[in-house]
Structures are given as structure tokens and as C-alpha cells.
Design a protein around this motif. Structure first.
Motif, PDB file in Angstrom:
ATOM      1  N   GLY A  17       0.778  -1.227   0.000  1.00  0.00           N
ATOM      2  CA  GLY A  17       0.000   0.000   0.000  1.00  0.00           C
ATOM      3  C   GLY A  17       0.807   1.272   0.000  1.00  0.00           C
ATOM      4  N   SER A  18       2.131   1.160   0.016  1.00  0.00           N
ATOM      5  CA  SER A  18       2.968   2.362  -0.006  1.00  0.00           C
ATOM      6  C   SER A  18       4.379   1.992  -0.427  1.00  0.00           C
ATOM      7  N   LEU A  49       0.218   3.541 -11.426  1.00  0.00           N
ATOM      8  CA  LEU A  49      -0.232   4.075 -10.140  1.00  0.00           C
ATOM      9  C   LEU A  49      -0.417   5.576 -10.249  1.00  0.00           C
ATOM     10  N   ASN A  50      -1.480   6.062  -9.604  1.00  0.00           N
ATOM     11  CA  ASN A  50      -1.652   7.504  -9.420  1.00  0.00           C
ATOM     12  C   ASN A  50      -1.137   7.853  -8.034  1.00  0.00           C
ATOM     13  N   ARG A  51      -0.165   8.745  -7.968  1.00  0.00           N
ATOM     14  CA  ARG A  51       0.505   9.063  -6.714  1.00  0.00           C
ATOM     15  C   ARG A  51       0.001  10.392  -6.170  1.00  0.00           C
ATOM     16  N   SER A  52      -0.159  10.453  -4.857  1.00  0.00           N
ATOM     17  CA  SER A  52      -0.428  11.711  -4.170  1.00  0.00           C
ATOM     18  C   SER A  52       0.379  11.711  -2.881  1.00  0.00           C
ATOM     19  N   ARG A  55      -1.681   8.993  -0.575  1.00  0.00           N
ATOM     20  CA  ARG A  55      -2.064   7.628  -0.905  1.00  0.00           C
ATOM     21  C   ARG A  55      -1.626   7.280  -2.321  1.00  0.00           C
ATOM     22  N   ASP A  57      -3.127   5.137  -5.674  1.00  0.00           N
ATOM     23  CA  ASP A  57      -4.308   4.541  -6.282  1.00  0.00           C
ATOM     24  C   ASP A  57      -3.880   3.824  -7.553  1.00  0.00           C
ATOM     25  N   VAL A  58      -4.278   2.584  -7.677  1.00  0.00           N
ATOM     26  CA  VAL A  58      -3.918   1.827  -8.858  1.00  0.00           C
ATOM     27  C   VAL A  58      -4.842   2.203 -10.014  1.00  0.00           C
ATOM     28  N   THR A  59      -4.299   2.296 -11.190  1.00  0.00           N
ATOM     29  CA  THR A  59      -5.090   2.559 -12.382  1.00  0.00           C
ATOM     30  C   THR A  59      -5.677   1.243 -12.888  1.00  0.00           C
ATOM     31  N   GLN A  63      -4.055  -2.436 -12.299  1.00  0.00           N
ATOM     32  CA  GLN A  63      -4.699  -3.596 -11.688  1.00  0.00           C
ATOM     33  C   GLN A  63      -4.563  -4.818 -12.589  1.00  0.00           C
TER      34      GLN A  63
END
Length: 298
Positions: A17-18, A49-52, A55, A57-59, A63
Motif C-alpha cells: 500500500g505504499s 499508479l496515481n501518486r499523491s 495515498r 491509487d492503482v489505475t 490492476q
């Protein structure tokens, strides 16, 4: 670094998750992990992956890549185990999480027998009643008691665990024996856990019943509650692997047996990518075999 290593890094990031948690599990730096994934995305020409700042988030493509990569990595691991002659003899290190009281009652004697049977296996065991995060904390397998939360983990039932209501002879002589769950409103109870309100569940005449219980002592450790019940401080509700010897010796007496709930399930849970792990499956089968032979049940 070859594509398989990039796959492993990406899958570990997804499981953990990170970047930080994945780097810890892989023994790499966070910067190295981040850089390898950027290079992987550049090579594929897609964003996985979308990074912030808070968090990942998988695209949708990420996936799809993760699911395909996991299947491929599992196939490679299985093939390598076969080439190494491990199809019949498990090898490797197992990181296991188990409830403290259950482990003290059973694993202390069973794990040495398991290691004697499988000389190529090493175990690292963490005893804790908290629900560990197998993926982010790097555990191969966890033993859990009770109803399992919905998750992507695989669960296999190992044994059933009976719980009983009980109190000391001295307490019952002084306060009387509860004959129905509602009688507990007039008794001191010794509930497991913390919180302002604790409820015990009962089954009677086919109908579930929930009773609020209270007392002068609440503890998140079964052995301490057992000792408090033996000392005459009240009625407690605990698994037989904790109170069994006290019941046999007469230090505790069972009450409300007609209202006991169904036994709890002892389950082994593990991540999907450990489904073909020979040490994981060997330990599960060993525990099922041995716990099934425990006199009087687990």
C-alpha cells in the motif's frame, strides 16, 4: 534489473500500500523502489499508479498488470521449487502471527514438532492479539479466532474452539449459580477486552440473546481473567484452552451450559501470493492434524 524484479517490486508496493512499506519488506530504499516503478511505467508506456502525498491509487491498467504479474510470479516460484526438489520437502522461512493465549497453550509444543518434521523450514512467530496486516507487515500466515473480516486474504479453517461460562465454587456458593443469562445482571462478570459496555451472546431454544455484563475487572488477556475467576471475583466466559485445566481441577465450574454459543473457528489466513507456498501449506496441514488429536478439543 530484469523485468521479473520490477514485477516483484510493483506487486510488493500493491500488497503493502505504499513505497515505504514495500521498501522495508524488500530491504531497499524508498527512492530506489520509486525510481524502479517510474522506469517500469516508462518502459510499458502506461501509468500503473496515481501518486499523491497521502495515498497510492492503482489505475485500471495497473490492476490488470498486477493480476497478471502475480500469476506469473507464482508460476515462476512454483517452477523454481520443483527444479530445486522442493515439491516434496518445504523449505524457507515462515513469518507467522498468532494470538498470545492460544500460542501459549498449543504452539509452544507443536512448533518444535513441526520443525523436527520439516528440517528445511525456519519460523519467526509474533504473538499478539491485534489483527496484524499481513501484506504491509510481511507475514506469510496468521492464525485468527472468530468471524473473519471480508478481505482478499485466503482463509482455511483449522479447528473449532469451544468457550464456556464458568466461576469458582466459592463465588457460586456466596452469590448463587446463574440459571439463565438474565441472572447475570445480579452477578459480577469478568469480560474480555475494554470498553464502557460489554455484551455476551447466548443461544437458547434456538433464539440468540445478547446480555450487557459488568464487573469490577476487565482485561484483554484470558489468563488474567481465568486467575481472577479462580480467585472468586466473578463469572467469566473464555475458551477451554485457557480454562480447561482449572475446570478439570475443580477450581472453576461451568455454568449456563444450555445457553452456550456455537464454537468459534480457528482459521489460518494468508495472502493470495502465498497460496502455492509449500511451508505455508505444510504448517496448515500439520496444525489441522495435531489439533484434531487434542483430547477434549482445542
Amino acid at each position: 534489473m530484469n523485468p521479473f524484479e520490477d514485477m516483484r517490486i510493483f506487486c510488493q508496493v500493491m500488497d503493502s500500500g505504499s513505497f515505504t512499506a514495500a521498501a522495508d519488506q524488500l530491504g531497499l530504499s524508498k527512492q530506489f523502489v520509486s525510481r524502479r516503478l517510474m522506469q517500469l511505467e516508462a518502459r510499458l508506456g502506461v501509468r500503473l499508479l496515481n501518486r499523491s502525498t497521502r495515498r497510492l491509487d492503482v489505475t485500471p491498467l495497473g490492476q490488470t498488470y498486477y493480476e497478471s504479474a502475480m500469476r506469473l510470479l507464482n508460476d515462476v516460484e512454483h517452477m523454481e521449487q520443483g527444479i530445486a526438489g522442493q515439491t516434496s520437502e518445504p523449505r524457507g522461512t515462515l513469518r507467522v502471527s498468532a494470538p498470545l493465549s492460544f500460542a501459549m497453550a498449543h504452539l509452544g509444543c507443536l512448533l518444535p514438532l513441526f520443525l523436527q518434521r520439516y528440517s528445511g523450514v525456519t519460523v519467526e512467530v509474533d504473538l499478539s492479539d491485534r489483527p496484524v496486516d499481513l501484506l504491509s507487515e510481511g507475514y506469510d500466515l496468521a492464525l485468527r479466532i472468530g468471524v473473519l473480516e471480508d478481505s482478499t486474504l485466503i482463509a482455511r479453517r483449522i479447528a473449532s474452539i469451544e468457550r464456556v461460562y464458568c466461576a469458582s465454587p466459592a463465588y457460586l456458593a456466596e452469590r448463587g449459580t446463574p440459571l439463565k443469562p438474565q441472572d447475570l445482571h445480579e452477578h459480577d462478570c469478568l469480560p474480555y477486552g475494554h470498553g464502557r459496555q460489554v455484551q455476551w451472546r447466548f443461544e437458547g431454544q434456538g433464539k440468540p440473546l445478547t446480555i450487557n455484563v459488568s464487573g469490577r475487572m476487565r482485561v484483554n488477556n484470558g489468563e488474567v481473567l481465568r486467575d481472577a475467576a479462580v480467585a472468586g471475583l466473578g463469572v467469566t466466559y473464555l475458551p477451554t484452552f485457557i480454562v480447561g485445566s482449572a475446570l478439570e481441577s475443580g477450581q472453576l465450574i461451568r455454568v449456563l451450559d444450555d445457553y452456550r454459543c456455537a464454537p468459534l473457528a480457528l482459521s489460518a489466513v494468508y495472502p493470495q501470493h502465498r497460496q502455492r507456498s509449500l511451508p505455508v501449506q505444510a504448517l496448515i496441514e500439520f496444525l489441522r492434524e495435531r489439533l484434531d488429536q487434542v483430547p477434549g478439543g482445542v
